[in-house]
Design a protein around this motif. Structure first.
Motif, PDB file in Angstrom:
ATOM      1  N   GLN A 159       5.990  -1.813   3.223  1.00 35.03           N
ATOM      2  CA  GLN A 159       4.810  -1.606   4.103  1.00 35.03           C
ATOM      3  C   GLN A 159       4.448  -0.254   4.070  1.00 35.03           C
ATOM      4  OE1 GLN A 159       4.757  -3.808   7.722  1.00 35.03           O
ATOM      5  NE2 GLN A 159       5.596  -5.676   6.626  1.00 35.03           N
ATOM      6  N   GLN A 160       4.789   0.599   2.998  1.00 35.84           N
ATOM      7  CA  GLN A 160       4.433   2.045   2.751  1.00 35.84           C
ATOM      8  C   GLN A 160       3.290   2.283   1.751  1.00 35.84           C
ATOM      9  OE1 GLN A 160       5.483   4.349   4.939  1.00 35.84           O
ATOM     10  NE2 GLN A 160       6.441   2.581   6.077  1.00 35.84           N
ATOM     11  N   LEU A 161       2.353   2.845   1.853  1.00 34.92           N
ATOM     12  CA  LEU A 161       1.320   3.134   1.047  1.00 34.92           C
ATOM     13  C   LEU A 161       1.831   3.599  -0.486  1.00 34.92           C
ATOM     14  CD1 LEU A 161      -1.673   5.279   2.658  1.00 34.92           C
ATOM     15  CD2 LEU A 161      -1.761   2.622   1.531  1.00 34.92           C
ATOM     16  N   SER A 168      -6.097   9.178  -0.857  1.00 36.51           N
ATOM     17  CA  SER A 168      -6.327   9.795   0.560  1.00 36.51           C
ATOM     18  C   SER A 168      -6.103  11.354   0.392  1.00 36.51           C
ATOM     19  CB  SER A 168      -5.090   9.271   1.560  1.00 36.51           C
ATOM     20  OG  SER A 168      -5.446   7.944   1.801  1.00 36.51           O
ATOM     21  N   ASP A 169      -5.235  11.716  -0.172  1.00 33.43           N
ATOM     22  CA  ASP A 169      -5.031  13.396  -0.467  1.00 33.43           C
ATOM     23  C   ASP A 169      -6.062  13.774  -1.024  1.00 33.43           C
ATOM     24  OD1 ASP A 169      -2.563  13.138   0.987  1.00 33.43           O
ATOM     25  OD2 ASP A 169      -1.415  13.255  -0.941  1.00 33.43           O
ATOM     26  N   PHE A 170      -6.598  13.303  -1.905  1.00 32.76           N
ATOM     27  CA  PHE A 170      -7.959  13.722  -2.765  1.00 32.76           C
ATOM     28  C   PHE A 170      -9.039  13.707  -1.729  1.00 32.76           C
ATOM     29  CE2 PHE A 170     -11.633  13.126  -5.242  1.00 32.76           C
ATOM     30  CZ  PHE A 170     -11.752  14.112  -6.109  1.00 32.76           C
ATOM     31  N   LEU A 171      -9.218  12.638  -0.923  1.00 28.51           N
ATOM     32  CA  LEU A 171     -10.539  12.739  -0.050  1.00 28.51           C
ATOM     33  C   LEU A 171     -10.346  13.823   1.027  1.00 28.51           C
ATOM     34  CD1 LEU A 171     -13.316  11.109   0.501  1.00 28.51           C
ATOM     35  CD2 LEU A 171     -11.655   9.489   1.913  1.00 28.51           C
ATOM     36  N   THR A 172      -9.026  13.694   1.441  1.00 27.13           N
ATOM     37  CA  THR A 172      -8.746  14.971   2.432  1.00 27.13           C
ATOM     38  C   THR A 172      -9.238  16.178   1.968  1.00 27.13           C
ATOM     39  OG1 THR A 172      -6.962  13.775   3.558  1.00 27.13           O
ATOM     40  CG2 THR A 172      -7.189  16.150   3.952  1.00 27.13           C
ATOM     41  N   ARG A 173      -8.747  16.915   0.653  1.00 21.01           N
ATOM     42  CA  ARG A 173      -8.906  18.137  -0.028  1.00 21.01           C
ATOM     43  C   ARG A 173     -10.385  18.321  -0.134  1.00 21.01           C
ATOM     44  NH1 ARG A 173      -4.475  16.418  -3.129  1.00 21.01           N
ATOM     45  NH2 ARG A 173      -5.827  16.275  -4.929  1.00 21.01           N
ATOM     46  N   LEU A 174     -10.932  16.987  -0.655  1.00 18.75           N
ATOM     47  CA  LEU A 174     -12.619  17.240  -0.801  1.00 18.75           C
ATOM     48  C   LEU A 174     -13.259  17.528   0.524  1.00 18.75           C
ATOM     49  CD1 LEU A 174     -14.701  16.902  -2.866  1.00 18.75           C
ATOM     50  CD2 LEU A 174     -14.568  14.285  -2.296  1.00 18.75           C
ATOM     51  N   LEU A 229      -8.979   7.501   6.824  1.00 19.03           N
ATOM     52  CA  LEU A 229      -8.838   7.469   5.390  1.00 19.03           C
ATOM     53  C   LEU A 229      -8.629   6.231   4.373  1.00 19.03           C
ATOM     54  CD1 LEU A 229      -6.744  11.088   5.243  1.00 19.03           C
ATOM     55  CD2 LEU A 229      -8.988  10.563   4.332  1.00 19.03           C
ATOM     56  N   PHE A 230      -7.715   5.778   5.188  1.00 17.97           N
ATOM     57  CA  PHE A 230      -7.254   4.304   4.638  1.00 17.97           C
ATOM     58  C   PHE A 230      -8.422   3.415   4.491  1.00 17.97           C
ATOM     59  CE2 PHE A 230      -6.256  -0.094   5.591  1.00 17.97           C
ATOM     60  CZ  PHE A 230      -5.586  -0.490   4.546  1.00 17.97           C
ATOM     61  N   GLY A 265      -8.178  -6.868  -1.337  1.00 16.58           N
ATOM     62  CA  GLY A 265      -6.940  -6.444  -1.741  1.00 16.58           C
ATOM     63  C   GLY A 265      -6.192  -5.195  -1.155  1.00 16.58           C
ATOM     64  N   PHE A 266      -6.554  -5.147   0.033  1.00 20.77           N
ATOM     65  CA  PHE A 266      -5.987  -4.031   0.697  1.00 20.77           C
ATOM     66  C   PHE A 266      -4.349  -4.313   0.439  1.00 20.77           C
ATOM     67  CE2 PHE A 266      -5.507  -7.139   3.758  1.00 20.77           C
ATOM     68  CZ  PHE A 266      -4.483  -6.798   4.759  1.00 20.77           C
ATOM     69  N   MET A 267      -3.786  -5.301   0.591  1.00 21.90           N
ATOM     70  CA  MET A 267      -2.501  -5.652   0.773  1.00 21.90           C
ATOM     71  C   MET A 267      -1.730  -4.965  -0.506  1.00 21.90           C
ATOM     72  SD  MET A 267      -4.025  -8.173  -0.178  1.00 21.90           S
ATOM     73  CE  MET A 267      -4.516  -9.239   1.130  1.00 21.90           C
ATOM     74  N   TYR A 268      -2.256  -4.983  -1.566  1.00 22.65           N
ATOM     75  CA  TYR A 268      -1.779  -4.437  -2.781  1.00 22.65           C
ATOM     76  C   TYR A 268      -1.688  -2.838  -2.904  1.00 22.65           C
ATOM     77  CZ  TYR A 268      -2.474  -9.308  -3.956  1.00 22.65           C
ATOM     78  OH  TYR A 268      -2.404 -10.655  -3.921  1.00 22.65           O
ATOM     79  N   ARG A 269      -1.986  -2.274  -1.927  1.00 25.17           N
ATOM     80  CA  ARG A 269      -2.138  -0.602  -1.718  1.00 25.17           C
ATOM     81  C   ARG A 269      -0.498  -0.426  -1.072  1.00 25.17           C
ATOM     82  NH1 ARG A 269      -7.041   1.178  -2.680  1.00 25.17           N
ATOM     83  NH2 ARG A 269      -6.444   3.496  -1.666  1.00 25.17           N
ATOM     84  N   PHE A 270      -0.028  -1.242  -0.824  1.00 19.96           N
ATOM     85  CA  PHE A 270       1.334  -1.170  -0.094  1.00 19.96           C
ATOM     86  C   PHE A 270       2.516  -1.734  -0.629  1.00 19.96           C
ATOM     87  CE2 PHE A 270      -1.820  -1.292   3.097  1.00 19.96           C
ATOM     88  CZ  PHE A 270      -1.663  -0.338   4.111  1.00 19.96           C
ATOM     89  N   ASP A 271       3.748  -0.996  -0.673  1.00 14.98           N
ATOM     90  CA  ASP A 271       4.851  -1.424  -1.420  1.00 14.98           C
ATOM     91  C   ASP A 271       5.726  -2.378  -0.334  1.00 14.98           C
ATOM     92  OD1 ASP A 271       6.048   0.023   0.554  1.00 14.98           O
ATOM     93  OD2 ASP A 271       6.558   1.769  -0.679  1.00 14.98           O
ATOM     94  N   GLY A 272       6.843  -2.804  -0.909  1.00 15.87           N
ATOM     95  CA  GLY A 272       7.648  -3.865  -0.030  1.00 15.87           C
ATOM     96  C   GLY A 272       8.157  -3.410   1.291  1.00 15.87           C
TER      97      GLY A 272
END
Length: 650
Positions: A586-588, A596-602, A566-567, A577-584
């Motif tokens: 290192q969590q999404l 990711s949840d939207f894609l899973t439900r779809l 999913l990631f 720009g993948f790194m800007y999807r994480f917080d300090g």
């Protein structure tokens, strides 16, 4: 007692005497009337445009001939806009009595019009302001309005004209162009014009010759360089980075007349040796040797249309265009384009040089015809019509140009182009240890990427008609390019055979190459998807899923779990720009988790996943070399928190 007949004759005599008296008075006082007219023009210029209009000397010569000396139009605290040393003209007396001005002859000796723009403003800005007028309750009749405007404009074109020593000067923030009319003569409906054009390090002679009859609304003119050189258009290069030129332009107007309440405009225009160069069009000069447009415009009370009897020819490509705009209860935009049956090789040979450089040298057999139908109603956007049909007859590519589509079926070397710079070579095939066959790529990743990028990939032939319709409707509604309709086939062609440059050339080549690749069945869908997974960018200097799985998770592609897939699917549009999807920690971030949840439900809704697939799914952990990018991240980038997982490219 007078009879009725005698009374009529008496009335006619009195009317004749009064008319004659009026003409005599007009002749006697015409000078003072002319002075008052000039004063009124000056007052209007000062009131509406903050300009002074002055004439040193103005007088009638006879009843309809006028002569003016030293005419000037000077905006307040700005450069002179117009100056004419001597002007002689004649007006149609009877038209003048009805309030219309129709020029008979015009002689201009020495003068200029100059348009100057500086950082403090321009000397013509007052004339660009829109005037607020009360709204009319009656609807505008397009045919009558356009007929009136063209009539008034053509009445101002004299039937006889001599212009000497007159110039048009442009100065836009220091970019200067001067058009010197060394000779401009219209006599006996024949026009001869010689113009000297000068700019920074540039000087050319232009000529306009031909037939012009402003009263009968007919013209046949040719615009060319008398030295047989290419005419270059100055100023556009410095202002818009647009380099353009041509050998000659031919313009013909054979009919401009009202008929049964409709205005008909018929004629043709042609151009030879057109050269255009702009960074948004192509990386090289685009050259069109010959083009011709035979037009049949029809303007009604609430519509205007380019009739389908019109023809457009580009070298040997001939097509029948139809364009219409209707503004009644709804605003309806319509476009139809038909290319009759023609040889495929003639089509390839007629493509503009420089616009389709990957097709140069291509050879083909067979014929084809093409039809496009587009219609949009502003009150019914969901009913948009977009139909594009190409009908091949024995169509076959026998030799490829620079883009050899056959190479996709074997091992080849791929080099991405990033901002015009070739990146390191990537071998797409078994000799590359990072190459991953489709059968060894996690089924989760295949489903995730297909769902987010191109759900109908295995069913379409390169394009998704419904996506095109939705894209067009949204772009019209937002009045900008807000959404595209790129498929995996289009992304594959762009990556493997073209470049990432955002030009018209690249997009047109992409469309044609995708059609050839998909409809000639040059490769299987499985092979196309396999190559796609092995060439697309997944991060900074990370190409192919083999490198990506190691870079992020220190795994092989077959070992990726659902969360990891999913990631990877959600970063395809913007992998660097993948790194800007994480917080300090290192969590999404929240928006990334929601995507990711939207894609899973779809995928659950489409039955590509089951609830069992989501059980025991481990949290996302970046363990590979990508972790260093998370640690070095300092300034967060602006990201889109929207739940929309569909990202479209130019």
């Amino acid at each position: 007692m007078r009879t009725t007949r005698q009374k009529v004759f008496l009335g006619l005599k009195i009317s004749g005497v009064l008319l004659l008296l009026g003409l005599v008075l007009l002749f006697v006082f015409r000078g003072s009337l002319l002075s008052k007219v000039i004063d009124r023009i000056d007052a209007k210029m000062q009131r509406d445009y903050q300009c002074r209009f002055q004439v040193a000397k103005a007088e009638f010569q006879g009843l309809s001939d006028l002569e003016f000396q030293h005419i000037t139009l000077v905006p307040n605290q700005a450069d002179t806009l117009v100056r004419i040393d001597n002007l002689k003209t004649s007006v149609n007396f009877w038209k003048l009595l009805t309030g219309d001005i129709q020029l008979g002859k015009l002689d201009i000796n020495r003068g200029y019009i100059q348009l100057v723009k500086t950082k403090n403003g321009s000397n013509f800005k007052a004339f660009l302001r829109s005037k607020k007028e009360p709204k009319e309750t009656a609807e505008v009749n397009y045919a009558k309005l356009l007929n009136r405007l063209t009539s008034n404009l053509l009445d101002l074109v004299p039937t006889d004209m001599q212009v000497k020593g007159f110039a048009v000067k442009l100065d836009d923030m220091g970019h200067k162009v001067v058009f010197d009319f060394n000779q401009l003569a219209l006599s006996d409906k024949k026009l001869n014009t010689l113009i000297k054009v000068t700019s920074e390090g540039f000087s050319q002679q232009w000529a306009v010759t031909g037939f012009a009859d402003p009263r009968d609304r007919k013209a046949d003119l040719e615009f060319f360089n008398p030295k047989s050189d290419t005419i270059r258009l100055p100023y556009l290069d410095q202002k818009f980075q647009l380099k353009t030129g041509f050998q000659s332009i031919h313009f013909n107007l054979e009919n401009l007349a009202m008929d049964s309440g409709e205005l008909h405009i018929n004629g043709y225009s042609s151009i030879r040796g057109l050269v255009v160069n702009h960074p948004k069009i192509a990386s090289k000069d685009v050259v069109i040797q010959n083009a011709r447009f035979d037009y049949r415009w029809v303007v009604g009370s609430r519509f205007l249309a380019l009739d389908s009897t019109s023809t457009l020819q580009l070298n040997d490509i001939k097509c029948k265009p139809y364009v219409a705009y209707t503004n009644e209860e709804d605003k309806i935009y319509a476009l139809k384009l038909a290319i009759p049956k023609m040889k495929a090789q003639d089509f390839i040979n007629s493509l503009p040089t420089g616009l389709f450089r990957h097709f140069e040298g291509m050879e083909a057999q067979g014929h084809f015809s093409y039809a496009l139908h587009f219609e949009y109603n502003n009150h019914k956007p969901k009913d948009l019509i977009f139909e594009s049909k190409l009908q091949p007859e024995g169509l076959k590519i026998t030799k490829y140009g620079e883009a050899d589509l056959n190479k996709i079926n074997g091992e080849f070397t791929y080099r991405a182009i990033d901002k015009g710079i070739p990146q390191r070579p990537i071998v797409v095939g078994p000799s590359n240890p990072n190459f991953t066959p489709l059968t060894e790529i996690s089924p989760y990743l295949q489903k995730c990427v297909l769902t987010s990028e191109d759900p109908s990939f295995f069913n379409h032939r390169g394009f998704i008609g419904e996506a095109f319709k939705q894209s067009i409707a949204k772009n019209i509604k937002t009045k900008k390019f807000a959404r595209g309709a790129s498929t995996i086939s289009m992304q594959l062609v762009k990556n493997v055979f073209l470049t990432r440059e955002k030009t018209l050339s690249r997009k047109l080549e992409e469309i044609l190459l995708v059609y050839i690749l998909e409809n000639n069945r040059i490769s299987t869908k499985e092979r196309m998807l396999e190559v796609y997974f092995n060439v697309i960018e997944w991060g900074p200097n990370v190409y192919g899923i083999g490198e990506a799985a190691q870079f992020y998770f220190q795994k092989r592609p077959a070992e990726l779990n659902l969360n990891e897939c999913l990631f990877l699917a959600t970063i395809v549009p913007k992998p660097k720009g993948f790194m800007y999807r994480f917080d300090g920690e290192q969590q999404l971030k929240s928006f990334a988790r929601q995507q990711s949840d939207f894609l899973t439900r779809l995928m659950l809704r489409r039955k590509l996943l089951t609830e069992t697939d989501t059980i025991g799914n481990f949290p996302l952990t970046i363990s590979g070399a990508a972790q260093q990018y998370l640690k070095q991240k300092i300034v967060p980038a602006v990201v889109n928190d929207s739940l929309n997982t569909e990202e479209f490219d130019f």
